[in-house]
Design an enzyme around this catalytic site. Structure first.
Site, PDB file in Angstrom:
ATOM      1  N   TYR A 187       2.829  15.547   4.494  1.00  0.00           N
ATOM      2  CA  TYR A 187       2.569  14.586   3.285  1.00  0.00           C
ATOM      3  C   TYR A 187       1.995  14.777   1.905  1.00  0.00           C
ATOM      4  CZ  TYR A 187      -0.195  10.983   1.254  1.00  0.00           C
ATOM      5  OH  TYR A 187      -1.182  10.362   0.332  1.00  0.00           O
TER       6      TYR A 187
ATOM      7  N   SER B  26      -2.450  12.391  -4.902  1.00  0.00           N
ATOM      8  CA  SER B  26      -3.223  11.930  -3.719  1.00  0.00           C
ATOM      9  C   SER B  26      -3.970  13.379  -3.485  1.00  0.00           C
ATOM     10  CB  SER B  26      -2.955  12.109  -2.331  1.00  0.00           C
ATOM     11  OG  SER B  26      -3.445  12.313  -1.047  1.00  0.00           O
TER      12      SER B  26
ATOM     13  N   GLU C 121      -5.260  14.847  -1.254  1.00  0.00           N
ATOM     14  CA  GLU C 121      -4.627  15.980  -0.377  1.00  0.00           C
ATOM     15  C   GLU C 121      -4.477  16.470  -0.981  1.00  0.00           C
ATOM     16  OE1 GLU C 121      -4.652  15.543   3.303  1.00  0.00           O
ATOM     17  OE2 GLU C 121      -6.143  13.772   3.171  1.00  0.00           O
TER      18      GLU C 121
HETATM   19  P1  NAP Z   1      -0.090   2.188   2.946  1.00  0.00           P
HETATM   20  O1  NAP Z   1      -0.951   0.910   2.627  1.00  0.00           O
HETATM   21  O2  NAP Z   1       0.478   2.598   4.070  1.00  0.00           O
HETATM   22  O3  NAP Z   1       1.403   1.672   2.103  1.00  0.00           O
HETATM   23  C1  NAP Z   1       2.378   2.270   1.785  1.00  0.00           C
HETATM   24  C2  NAP Z   1       3.236   1.320   1.579  1.00  0.00           C
HETATM   25  O4  NAP Z   1       4.631   2.385   1.275  1.00  0.00           O
HETATM   26  C3  NAP Z   1       3.636  -0.195   2.904  1.00  0.00           C
HETATM   27  O5  NAP Z   1       4.415  -0.629   1.632  1.00  0.00           O
HETATM   28  C4  NAP Z   1       4.955   0.369   2.818  1.00  0.00           C
HETATM   29  O6  NAP Z   1       5.803  -0.539   3.589  1.00  0.00           O
HETATM   30  C5  NAP Z   1       6.001   1.493   1.783  1.00  0.00           C
HETATM   31  N1  NAP Z   1       7.064   2.652   2.827  1.00  0.00           N
HETATM   32  C6  NAP Z   1       6.813   2.981   3.371  1.00  0.00           C
HETATM   33  N2  NAP Z   1       7.985   3.582   3.510  1.00  0.00           N
HETATM   34  C7  NAP Z   1       9.011   3.474   2.637  1.00  0.00           C
HETATM   35  C8  NAP Z   1      10.159   3.514   2.091  1.00  0.00           C
HETATM   36  N3  NAP Z   1      10.848   4.702   2.698  1.00  0.00           N
HETATM   37  N4  NAP Z   1      10.996   3.034   1.345  1.00  0.00           N
HETATM   38  C9  NAP Z   1      10.387   2.136   0.760  1.00  0.00           C
HETATM   39  N5  NAP Z   1       8.464   1.695   0.742  1.00  0.00           N
HETATM   40  C10 NAP Z   1       7.784   2.204   1.833  1.00  0.00           C
HETATM   41  O7  NAP Z   1      -0.829   3.222   1.676  1.00  0.00           O
HETATM   42  P2  NAP Z   1      -1.510   2.696   0.705  1.00  0.00           P
HETATM   43  O8  NAP Z   1      -2.933   2.955   1.743  1.00  0.00           O
HETATM   44  O9  NAP Z   1      -1.462   1.620  -0.125  1.00  0.00           O
HETATM   45  O10 NAP Z   1      -1.360   3.916  -0.557  1.00  0.00           O
HETATM   46  C11 NAP Z   1      -0.186   3.553  -1.427  1.00  0.00           C
HETATM   47  C12 NAP Z   1       0.006   5.009  -1.738  1.00  0.00           C
HETATM   48  O11 NAP Z   1      -0.977   5.579  -2.358  1.00  0.00           O
HETATM   49  C13 NAP Z   1       0.654   5.488  -1.148  1.00  0.00           C
HETATM   50  O12 NAP Z   1       2.055   6.673  -1.977  1.00  0.00           O
HETATM   51  C14 NAP Z   1      -0.250   6.619  -0.832  1.00  0.00           C
HETATM   52  O13 NAP Z   1       0.203   7.897  -0.303  1.00  0.00           O
HETATM   53  C15 NAP Z   1      -0.857   7.405  -1.924  1.00  0.00           C
HETATM   54  N6  NAP Z   1      -2.334   7.215  -1.398  1.00  0.00           N
HETATM   55  C16 NAP Z   1      -3.086   6.919  -0.891  1.00  0.00           C
HETATM   56  C17 NAP Z   1      -4.438   6.889  -0.800  1.00  0.00           C
HETATM   57  C18 NAP Z   1      -5.580   6.484  -0.069  1.00  0.00           C
HETATM   58  O14 NAP Z   1      -6.413   6.229   0.491  1.00  0.00           O
HETATM   59  N7  NAP Z   1      -5.126   5.095   0.175  1.00  0.00           N
HETATM   60  C19 NAP Z   1      -5.367   8.196  -1.371  1.00  0.00           C
HETATM   61  C20 NAP Z   1      -4.346   8.431  -2.435  1.00  0.00           C
HETATM   62  C21 NAP Z   1      -3.196   8.283  -2.259  1.00  0.00           C
HETATM   63  P3  NAP Z   1       5.352  -1.206   5.186  1.00  0.00           P
HETATM   64  O15 NAP Z   1       4.854  -1.891   4.489  1.00  0.00           O
HETATM   65  O16 NAP Z   1       6.424  -2.182   5.883  1.00  0.00           O
HETATM   66  O17 NAP Z   1       5.081  -0.039   5.519  1.00  0.00           O
HETATM   67  O1  G4F Z   2      -8.633   8.384   7.022  1.00  0.00           O
HETATM   68  P1  G4F Z   2      -7.308   9.783   7.559  1.00  0.00           P
HETATM   69  O2  G4F Z   2      -6.114   9.354   8.208  1.00  0.00           O
HETATM   70  O3  G4F Z   2      -6.786  10.315   6.070  1.00  0.00           O
HETATM   71  P2  G4F Z   2      -6.829  10.793   5.231  1.00  0.00           P
HETATM   72  O4  G4F Z   2      -5.825  11.921   6.183  1.00  0.00           O
HETATM   73  O5  G4F Z   2      -7.692  11.192   4.234  1.00  0.00           O
HETATM   74  O6  G4F Z   2      -5.548  10.599   4.216  1.00  0.00           O
HETATM   75  C1  G4F Z   2      -5.990   8.979   3.188  1.00  0.00           C
HETATM   76  O7  G4F Z   2      -6.475   9.661   2.188  1.00  0.00           O
HETATM   77  C2  G4F Z   2      -5.222  10.077   1.509  1.00  0.00           C
HETATM   78  C3  G4F Z   2      -6.167  10.294   0.377  1.00  0.00           C
HETATM   79  O8  G4F Z   2      -6.759  11.722  -0.173  1.00  0.00           O
HETATM   80  C4  G4F Z   2      -4.082   9.063   1.396  1.00  0.00           C
HETATM   81  F1  G4F Z   2      -3.597  10.541   0.365  1.00  0.00           F
HETATM   82  C5  G4F Z   2      -3.465   9.286   1.998  1.00  0.00           C
HETATM   83  O9  G4F Z   2      -2.827   8.765   2.133  1.00  0.00           O
HETATM   84  C6  G4F Z   2      -4.592   8.685   3.518  1.00  0.00           C
HETATM   85  O10 G4F Z   2      -4.275   7.840   2.993  1.00  0.00           O
HETATM   86  O11 G4F Z   2      -8.350  10.750   7.970  1.00  0.00           O
HETATM   87  C7  G4F Z   2     -10.061  10.786   7.274  1.00  0.00           C
HETATM   88  C8  G4F Z   2     -10.452  11.625   8.054  1.00  0.00           C
HETATM   89  C9  G4F Z   2      -9.623  12.676   8.370  1.00  0.00           C
HETATM   90  O12 G4F Z   2      -9.946  14.031   8.465  1.00  0.00           O
HETATM   91  C10 G4F Z   2      -8.952  12.787   9.802  1.00  0.00           C
HETATM   92  O13 G4F Z   2      -8.898  14.202  10.330  1.00  0.00           O
HETATM   93  O14 G4F Z   2     -11.039  11.250   9.187  1.00  0.00           O
HETATM   94  C11 G4F Z   2     -10.580  12.139  10.641  1.00  0.00           C
HETATM   95  N1  G4F Z   2     -10.454  11.663  11.347  1.00  0.00           N
HETATM   96  C12 G4F Z   2     -11.208  11.891  13.106  1.00  0.00           C
HETATM   97  N2  G4F Z   2     -10.816  10.969  13.395  1.00  0.00           N
HETATM   98  C13 G4F Z   2      -9.331  11.136  11.378  1.00  0.00           C
HETATM   99  C14 G4F Z   2      -9.355   9.949  13.482  1.00  0.00           C
HETATM  100  N3  G4F Z   2      -8.400  10.454  11.168  1.00  0.00           N
HETATM  101  C15 G4F Z   2      -7.363   9.210  11.732  1.00  0.00           C
HETATM  102  N4  G4F Z   2      -6.745   8.618  10.938  1.00  0.00           N
HETATM  103  N5  G4F Z   2      -7.882   8.873  13.222  1.00  0.00           N
HETATM  104  C16 G4F Z   2      -8.636   9.400  14.244  1.00  0.00           C
HETATM  105  O15 G4F Z   2      -9.386   9.001  14.958  1.00  0.00           O
END
Ligand code: NAP
Ligand code: G4F
Length: 351
Positions: free
Chosen positions: A160, A137, A139
């Site tokens: 995280y 990520s 992050e």
């Molecule tokens: P997501 O929608 O939150 O999906 C996470 C998945 O992990 C879900 O299938 C969840 O199952 C499963 N999970 C949670 N805890 C687990 C456990 N203990 N054992 C096995 N599975 C578990 O996340 P996503 O957006 O698809 O992201 C996919 C991956 O990319 C994650 O690793 C995330 O951290 C990483 N990532 C995401 C972003 C982004 O912007 N989306 C960016 C960078 C990296 P449930 O459905 O049962 O909760």
């Molecule tokens: O949408 P967010 O929760 O995403 P965040 O923290 O950037 O993390 C996501 O992207 C990462 C990749 O860079 C992934 F690795 C991670 O698993 C996840 O998918 O928050 C985005 C921004 C933050 O700065 C947060 O402080 O939005 C700001 N924010 C403002 N109000 C909020 C809110 N975020 C959330 N979730 N909820 C709010 O009410």
């Protein structure tokens, strides 16, 4: 005739799991997915593509498992015998990781280690080769100033992000120590109509749909100044797949190269339905993080040059796609509400 490829996904029920499964099925793969047991069904994102495994030719097969359970992971690996593994499973919410740091480390960091250990032994015992994608990520860059690329130092700002950084280095170490084909994707934020409703983009577009349909009055948010490089999940899963089709494993940043603040996302999304976000958005300090990541902006030149990857969907199109989908969803909710069904407001559970 070429052999049917087999992929195994953790996190198959999540946003990326759903898009990646669609992509792999289109490419002819057999896809095995690990899902957590829950008291309610948690396969909504897969329902459109799932077929009954009793039917011949079913190519999407689900297995109960958890990244906290090494024995189960090993058993699934032996049973499914994949050539490619995509480790997408995670407690993926940054704000929640401050509330559940140990659990986050257990799934994200140690969970990755468990899976790598299982793969290492599986390859040793069977002589089979497995290619492994680790879902890293942006992050991990945290407080390192933008633009961030593969050479930017990590400076994680949440449990995280610390856990993802550990997982990244476990992956690098297993590549170097045991010669495993392990690639790290360092993906910047990617969104879609399937994005979890507690992430800020979807929280906003969900609220817009509900506001337009008279189901919600206010939207409570935290920090509006944070800037993110938001892309489309459908584009990003292609980069994951491409990483595992290369001759050598490596690490790649995946991003659009364009950043916007949460405030700009609000302007674009509410603007799409001709509303002024300031009439609806209230501040709630519960959504602030003890340490924030202010500015993520990715430089994906390496992915472009080596993988031939580039994003197709831009910021405006992403916002439009998400708002339109959530208008449709809320319209269905309104019809149900008018027919007397109780529509739960989940705002209280969001972070
Ligand atoms: P997501 O929608 O939150 O999906 C996470 C998945 O992990 C879900 O299938 C969840 O199952 C499963 N999970 C949670 N805890 C687990 C456990 N203990 N054992 C096995 N599975 C578990 O996340 P996503 O957006 O698809 O992201 C996919 C991956 O990319 C994650 O690793 C995330 O951290 C990483 N990532 C995401 C972003 C982004 O912007 N989306 C960016 C960078 C990296 P449930 O459905 O049962 O909760
Ligand atoms: O949408 P967010 O929760 O995403 P965040 O923290 O950037 O993390 C996501 O992207 C990462 C990749 O860079 C992934 F690795 C991670 O698993 C996840 O998918 O928050 C985005 C921004 C933050 O700065 C947060 O402080 O939005 C700001 N924010 C403002 N109000 C909020 C809110 N975020 C959330 N979730 N909820 C709010 O009410």
């Amino acid at each position: 005739m070429s052999e049917t490829r087999i992929a195994l996904l953790t996190g198959i029920t999540g946003q990326d799991g759903s898009y990646l499964t669609r992509l792999l099925l289109e490419k002819g793969y057999i896809v095995h997915g690990i899902m957590r047991r829950a008291s309610t069904f948690n396969t909504d994102r897969l329902d459109e593509i799932y077929t009954d495994p009793h039917e011949s030719g079913a190519r999407l097969l689900l297995h109960y498992g958890d990244l906290t359970d090494a024995t189960g992971l090993r058993r699934i690996l032996q049973k499914t015998r994949p050539q490619e593994i995509y480790n997408l499973g995670a407690q993926s919410h940054v704000r929640v990781s401050f509330e559940q740091p140990e659990y986050t480390a257990d799934t994200v960091a140690t969970g990755t280690l468990r899976l790598l250990e299982a793969v290492r032994d599986y390859c040793d015992l069977t002589g089979n080769q497995v290619r492994f994608y680790q879902a890293g990520s942006s992050e991990m860059f945290g407080a390192s100033p933008p633009p961030q690329n593969e050479k930017t130092p990590f400076y994680p700002r949440s449990p995280y992000a610390v856990s993802k950084t550990a997982a990244h280095w476990y992956a690098v170490n297993y590549r170097e120590a045991y010669g495993l084909f392990v690639s790290n994707g360092i993906l910047f934020n990617h969104e879609s109509p399937l994005r979890g409703e507690t992430f800020v983009t979807r929280k906003i577009t969900r609220a817009i749909g509900r506001i337009v349909n008279g189901l919600q009055k206010k939207l409570y948010l935290g920090n509006l100044d944070a800037r993110r490089d938001w892309g489309f999940a459908g584009d990003y899963v292609e980069a994951m797949w491409l990483m595992l089709q290369q001759d050598e494993p490596d690490d790649y940043v995946v991003a659009t190269g364009e950043a916007h603040s949460v405030r700009e996302f609000l302007e674009a999304a509410f603007g799409h339905v001709n509303l002024d976000w300031k009439d609806f958005v209230e501040h709630d300090p519960r959504y602030l993080r003890p340490t924030e990541v202010d500015f993520l902006l990715g430089d994906a030149s390496k992915a472009r040059e080596k993988l031939g990857w580039k994003p197709r969907v831009g910021f405006r199109e992403l916002v439009r796609m998400m708002v339109e989908a959530d208008l449709e969803l809320a319209e269905r909710e309104r019809v149900l509400a008018e027919a007397g069904h109780r529509i739960a407001f989940r705002g209280a559970a969001t972070r």
